[in-house]
Motif scaffolding. Sequence first.
Motif, short mmCIF file in Angstrom:
data_model
loop_
_atom_site.label_atom_id
_atom_site.label_comp_id
_atom_site.label_asym_id
_atom_site.label_seq_id
_atom_site.Cartn_x
_atom_site.Cartn_y
_atom_site.Cartn_z
N TRP A 215 37.12 3.19 -40.16
CA TRP A 215 36.25 3.55 -39.03
C TRP A 215 36.23 5.06 -38.75
CZ3 TRP A 215 40.95 1.18 -38.59
CH2 TRP A 215 41.95 1.92 -37.97
N GLY A 216 37.10 5.82 -39.37
CA GLY A 216 37.12 7.27 -39.19
C GLY A 216 35.96 7.91 -39.94
N HIS A 217 35.80 9.19 -39.78
CA HIS A 217 34.68 9.90 -40.41
C HIS A 217 34.79 9.93 -41.94
CE1 HIS A 217 32.81 11.13 -36.71
NE2 HIS A 217 34.01 11.44 -36.25
N ARG B 154 40.89 8.16 -36.17
CA ARG B 154 39.60 8.85 -36.04
C ARG B 154 39.87 10.26 -35.52
NH1 ARG B 154 34.27 7.60 -35.55
NH2 ARG B 154 34.63 5.38 -35.27
#
Length: 188
Positions: free
Chosen positions: A84-86, A122
């Motif tokens: 879900w992080g960049h 994140r």
Amino acid sequence: MRHTRLSTTAIATAAAIALAAGPAAAHTTQPRTSSAAARLAREILNTKGISYATAHVEHQDAASLPRQNLLDTANGRPAKTSPWGHAHGARVGLDPRMLNGVLKLRNQYHYTFTISEFVGGRHSPNSAHYKGRVVDVNYINGKHVGKRTGAPYRAFMAACRNLGANLVLGPGDANHDTHVHCQWPTHH
């Protein structure tokens, strides 16, 4: 003649299959981490007084927790970012200078601490977390990092700077009230 033609066809077919599988195979083959990073990761894992967060703040992904990042690195594989992080589950090599700093925070400065993130979680889109150059710490000497918790975060931050970190953030800095962020510079 017929045998040669069949062999040529079989070779061409095998080459076409390998070519078609090439990009997919490239995704399953992981680049290796440096031997220095692997050695330092093993040392950190075997050092008493360093512990690891067992959950992320937002979501759960065991493959991107800090202990697993170290295990991957110790085994010659890049660490995994959170999906879900960049960086969306990319593989990132942990920087040996950062790992050396982590080890010295324990062995030279004698802090006990909990690592909350390396490359997981994140962070801002261009964060050095996604380059393997950051360690986040949320407990120091058994106390949670915060302005009123009694954790010696200011001295810990100074130790990070003394060990070569060029960006050190903590309580009072935006989005860092509960942890210390120690970031090492890019290689030149």
